[in-house]
Design a protein around this motif. Structure first.
Motif, PDB file in Angstrom:
ATOM      1  N   ALA A 196       3.210  15.604  -8.442  1.00  0.00           N
ATOM      2  CA  ALA A 196       1.998  16.388  -8.152  1.00  0.00           C
ATOM      3  C   ALA A 196       0.745  15.611  -8.514  1.00  0.00           C
ATOM      4  CB  ALA A 196       2.069  17.709  -8.907  1.00  0.00           C
ATOM      5  N   GLY A 197       0.812  14.290  -8.359  1.00  0.00           N
ATOM      6  CA  GLY A 197      -0.350  13.439  -8.654  1.00  0.00           C
ATOM      7  C   GLY A 197      -1.337  13.460  -7.503  1.00  0.00           C
ATOM      8  N   GLN A 198      -2.058  12.357  -7.366  1.00  0.00           N
ATOM      9  CA  GLN A 198      -3.135  12.294  -6.373  1.00  0.00           C
ATOM     10  C   GLN A 198      -2.621  12.503  -4.946  1.00  0.00           C
ATOM     11  OE1 GLN A 198      -6.005  12.423  -7.822  1.00  0.00           O
ATOM     12  NE2 GLN A 198      -6.837  10.355  -8.006  1.00  0.00           N
ATOM     13  N   VAL A 199      -1.586  11.739  -4.563  1.00  0.00           N
ATOM     14  CA  VAL A 199      -1.090  11.835  -3.182  1.00  0.00           C
ATOM     15  C   VAL A 199      -0.383  13.179  -2.979  1.00  0.00           C
ATOM     16  CG1 VAL A 199       0.415  10.818  -1.417  1.00  0.00           C
ATOM     17  CG2 VAL A 199      -0.823   9.318  -2.998  1.00  0.00           C
ATOM     18  N   GLY A 200       0.469  13.547  -3.934  1.00  0.00           N
ATOM     19  CA  GLY A 200       1.268  14.778  -3.791  1.00  0.00           C
ATOM     20  C   GLY A 200       0.396  16.022  -3.685  1.00  0.00           C
ATOM     21  N   PHE A 234       6.365  19.978  -7.410  1.00  0.00           N
ATOM     22  CA  PHE A 234       7.151  19.691  -8.616  1.00  0.00           C
ATOM     23  C   PHE A 234       6.574  18.481  -9.342  1.00  0.00           C
ATOM     24  CE2 PHE A 234      10.218  17.189 -10.894  1.00  0.00           C
ATOM     25  CZ  PHE A 234      11.049  18.102 -11.534  1.00  0.00           C
ATOM     26  N   ASP A 235       6.562  18.549 -10.674  1.00  0.00           N
ATOM     27  CA  ASP A 235       6.246  17.355 -11.462  1.00  0.00           C
ATOM     28  C   ASP A 235       6.958  17.482 -12.808  1.00  0.00           C
ATOM     29  OD1 ASP A 235       3.766  15.106 -11.024  1.00  0.00           O
ATOM     30  OD2 ASP A 235       4.609  15.232 -13.052  1.00  0.00           O
ATOM     31  N   VAL A 236       7.152  16.343 -13.457  1.00  0.00           N
ATOM     32  CA  VAL A 236       7.769  16.377 -14.790  1.00  0.00           C
ATOM     33  C   VAL A 236       6.755  16.780 -15.864  1.00  0.00           C
ATOM     34  CG1 VAL A 236       9.715  14.803 -14.448  1.00  0.00           C
ATOM     35  CG2 VAL A 236       7.453  13.852 -14.931  1.00  0.00           C
ATOM     36  N   VAL A 268       8.568  12.709  -1.416  1.00  0.00           N
ATOM     37  CA  VAL A 268       8.659  12.129  -2.765  1.00  0.00           C
ATOM     38  C   VAL A 268       7.488  11.182  -3.024  1.00  0.00           C
ATOM     39  CG1 VAL A 268      10.078  10.786  -4.360  1.00  0.00           C
ATOM     40  CG2 VAL A 268      11.177  12.306  -2.697  1.00  0.00           C
ATOM     41  N   THR A 269       6.581  11.618  -3.904  1.00  0.00           N
ATOM     42  CA  THR A 269       5.449  10.765  -4.295  1.00  0.00           C
ATOM     43  C   THR A 269       5.535  10.414  -5.777  1.00  0.00           C
ATOM     44  OG1 THR A 269       3.923  12.496  -5.001  1.00  0.00           O
ATOM     45  CG2 THR A 269       4.002  12.063  -2.643  1.00  0.00           C
ATOM     46  N   ALA A 270       6.647  10.771  -6.413  1.00  0.00           N
ATOM     47  CA  ALA A 270       6.796  10.513  -7.854  1.00  0.00           C
ATOM     48  C   ALA A 270       6.878   9.023  -8.095  1.00  0.00           C
ATOM     49  CB  ALA A 270       8.061  11.195  -8.368  1.00  0.00           C
ATOM     50  N   THR A 325       6.724   6.748  -2.404  1.00  0.00           N
ATOM     51  CA  THR A 325       6.632   5.868  -3.585  1.00  0.00           C
ATOM     52  C   THR A 325       6.826   4.396  -3.210  1.00  0.00           C
ATOM     53  OG1 THR A 325       7.555   7.685  -4.867  1.00  0.00           O
ATOM     54  CG2 THR A 325       7.590   5.503  -5.908  1.00  0.00           C
ATOM     55  N   ASN A 326       6.029   3.543  -3.817  1.00  0.00           N
ATOM     56  CA  ASN A 326       6.124   2.092  -3.573  1.00  0.00           C
ATOM     57  C   ASN A 326       7.029   1.395  -4.580  1.00  0.00           C
ATOM     58  OD1 ASN A 326       4.532   1.513  -1.270  1.00  0.00           O
ATOM     59  ND2 ASN A 326       2.718   2.105  -2.440  1.00  0.00           N
ATOM     60  N   PRO A 327       7.592   0.257  -4.258  1.00  0.00           N
ATOM     61  CA  PRO A 327       7.552  -0.436  -2.963  1.00  0.00           C
ATOM     62  C   PRO A 327       8.372   0.320  -1.917  1.00  0.00           C
ATOM     63  CG  PRO A 327       8.925  -1.653  -4.539  1.00  0.00           C
ATOM     64  CD  PRO A 327       8.353  -0.495  -5.283  1.00  0.00           C
TER      65      PRO A 327
HETATM   66  N1  APR Z   1       9.875  13.086 -11.440  1.00  0.00           N
HETATM   67  C1  APR Z   1       8.829  13.725 -10.859  1.00  0.00           C
HETATM   68  N2  APR Z   1       7.554  13.307 -10.939  1.00  0.00           N
HETATM   69  C2  APR Z   1       7.329  12.196 -11.628  1.00  0.00           C
HETATM   70  C3  APR Z   1       8.363  11.458 -12.255  1.00  0.00           C
HETATM   71  C4  APR Z   1       9.685  11.949 -12.130  1.00  0.00           C
HETATM   72  N3  APR Z   1      10.722  11.334 -12.688  1.00  0.00           N
HETATM   73  N4  APR Z   1       7.807  10.387 -12.841  1.00  0.00           N
HETATM   74  C5  APR Z   1       6.487  10.435 -12.602  1.00  0.00           C
HETATM   75  N5  APR Z   1       6.188  11.532 -11.868  1.00  0.00           N
HETATM   76  C6  APR Z   1       4.904  12.004 -11.404  1.00  0.00           C
HETATM   77  C7  APR Z   1       3.767  11.750 -12.390  1.00  0.00           C
HETATM   78  O1  APR Z   1       3.789  12.712 -13.433  1.00  0.00           O
HETATM   79  C8  APR Z   1       2.542  11.858 -11.491  1.00  0.00           C
HETATM   80  O2  APR Z   1       2.002  13.167 -11.509  1.00  0.00           O
HETATM   81  O3  APR Z   1       4.484  11.317 -10.228  1.00  0.00           O
HETATM   82  C9  APR Z   1       3.077  11.543 -10.086  1.00  0.00           C
HETATM   83  C10 APR Z   1       2.446  10.313  -9.438  1.00  0.00           C
HETATM   84  O4  APR Z   1       1.124  10.592  -9.226  1.00  0.00           O
HETATM   85  P1  APR Z   1      -0.068   9.521  -9.394  1.00  0.00           P
HETATM   86  O5  APR Z   1       0.158   8.729 -10.638  1.00  0.00           O
HETATM   87  O6  APR Z   1      -1.344  10.259  -9.216  1.00  0.00           O
HETATM   88  O7  APR Z   1       0.198   8.513  -8.192  1.00  0.00           O
HETATM   89  P2  APR Z   1      -0.263   8.679  -6.659  1.00  0.00           P
HETATM   90  O8  APR Z   1      -1.587   8.036  -6.477  1.00  0.00           O
HETATM   91  O9  APR Z   1      -0.078  10.078  -6.236  1.00  0.00           O
HETATM   92  O10 APR Z   1       0.807   7.729  -5.939  1.00  0.00           O
HETATM   93  C11 APR Z   1       2.175   8.084  -5.913  1.00  0.00           C
HETATM   94  O11 APR Z   1       2.593   6.986  -3.842  1.00  0.00           O
HETATM   95  O12 APR Z   1       1.258   5.649  -2.526  1.00  0.00           O
HETATM   96  C12 APR Z   1       2.283   5.672  -3.462  1.00  0.00           C
HETATM   97  O13 APR Z   1       2.037   3.598  -4.660  1.00  0.00           O
HETATM   98  C13 APR Z   1       1.874   4.989  -4.753  1.00  0.00           C
HETATM   99  O14 APR Z   1       4.066   4.955  -5.690  1.00  0.00           O
HETATM  100  C14 APR Z   1       2.814   5.602  -5.733  1.00  0.00           C
HETATM  101  C15 APR Z   1       2.977   7.031  -5.188  1.00  0.00           C
END
Ligand code: APR
Length: 322
Positions: free
Chosen positions: A17-21, A39-41, A83-85, A126-128
């Motif tokens: 649930a970060g920036q992209v999610g 969902f986020d941890v 999946v953006t985690a 998620t990258n890569p």
């Molecule tokens: N399960 C669920 N969520 C998780 C886990 C996990 N095991 N580990 C980390 N996260 C969550 C983090 O808590 C965070 O809220 O993943 C989220 C990632 O969000 P940001 O750090 O804001 O990253 P974001 O800019 O959204 O990018 C996510 O997309 O474009 C790609 O390279 C980028 O891999 C990165 C992904």
């Protein structure tokens, strides 16, 4: 007492649930596409974002619902899981460190997707990217048509914007194709880029087009350098939303996606950026484009890099679980 909000089918689950999610969730809701489970941890964070987004609903005028959660139980029955985690690369961290850390996250997330949403279509962000999509398919064992990655829509959108900016055209009128791995060896294909049906190379001199192609390859880095903390998320979220819409509405829209190749472009057994139809079953027909010799060569160089990444991943895992 108020009953907790429940999502209705078909709904989308977004893991991370970060920036992209969170931005993808906002776009999906505000376009009226479907309900969302976020969902986020991190405890409280997805719930807080979901509540904030629901409180915008009366103003935005949509009737979709979103819930935030830290429990995989809530993704049960999801039509699509995005999946953006993951962790971003930090100073001092090698590519291999990032690969290892995000691979562990993807492994954990995908084991839960397999358990709780076994019929879903899986979009990896998620990258890569190409390597994480490969891993996601291995962990879930889902049919390859149901596991794919988001990168090409974003890379092509960047190229479309740069062409539109140069021509002072409306971005929607510009079509562009970007193939290959999501990284510095991606292959922007100018020969298939059009502005309202007109080939772009008839409108923009070759040396300027080459600069646009390079800016496309560097698109993520350009935004990151300006933001200083974090990476791009508005355009990545829009790209996710376009893919979600194509699936939910069974559009069979031809989009650039990271899909599993079985001989296309002479490549086999590899997740790689190509154009393919996207609909309710996931990836349909892969559209193989005629390419110039130089474009083919660039595509093979990009494929070699992705193959090396997959080998690195396998070596890492065999070290972890000998
Ligand atoms: N399960 C669920 N969520 C998780 C886990 C996990 N095991 N580990 C980390 N996260 C969550 C983090 O808590 C965070 O809220 O993943 C989220 C990632 O969000 P940001 O750090 O804001 O990253 P974001 O800019 O959204 O990018 C996510 O997309 O474009 C790609 O390279 C980028 O891999 C990165 C992904």
């Amino acid at each position: 007492m108020t009953q907790p909000l429940k999502v209705r089918k078909p709904f989308i689950a977004i893991i991370g649930a970060g920036q992209v999610g969170a931005t993808a969730a906002q776009r999906i809701l505000e376009k009226g596409l479907s309900d969302v489970v976020l969902f986020d941890v991190v405890e409280g964070m997805p719930q807080g974002k979901a509540l904030d987004l629901m409180e915008a609903a009366p103003i935005e005028g949509h009737d979709k619902r979103i819930i935030g959660t830290n429990s995989y139980e809530d993704i049960r029955g999801a039509e699509i899981v995005v999946v953006t985690a993951g962790l971003p690369r930090k100073p001092g961290m090698s590519r291999e460190d990032l690969l290892g850390m995000n691979a562990k996250i993807i492994r954990d997330v995908c084991a839960n997707v397999k358990k709780f949403a076994p019929a879903s279509k899986l979009i990896i962000v998620t990258n890569p990217l190409d390597i994480m999509t490969h891993l996601a398919q291995k962990v879930t064992g889902f049919p390859k048509s149901r596991v794919f990655g988001m990168a090409g829509v974003l890379d092509a959108a960047r190229m479309r914007f740069f062409i539109a900016e140069r021509l002072e055209a409306t971005p929607k009128d510009v079509e562009a194709v970007v193939l290959g791995g999501h990284g510095d060896l991606m292959v922007p294909v100018s020969s298939h880029s059009l502005v309202k049906g007109q080939p772009v190379h008839k409108l923009i001199p070759q040396e300027e087009l080459a600069k646009i192609e390079q800016r496309t390859r560097d698109g993520g880095a350009e935004v990151m350098a300006l933001l200083k903390t974090g990476s791009a998320f508005y355009a990545p979220a829009s790209s996710v939303c376009e893919m979600v819409q194509a699936i939910l509405k069974n559009e069979r829209k031809v989009l650039p996606v990271c899909a599993y190749l079985e001989g296309e472009y002479g490549l086999k057994g590899l997740y790689f950026g190509v154009t393919a139809e996207l609909g309710s079953e996931g990836i349909g027909r892969i559209v193989e484009m005629p390419l110039a010799q130089s474009e083919k060569k660039a595509l093979m160089t990009s494929a070699d890099k992705v193959k090396k990444g997959v080998q690195e991943l396998e070596a890492l895992f065999s070290k972890m679980n000998p």
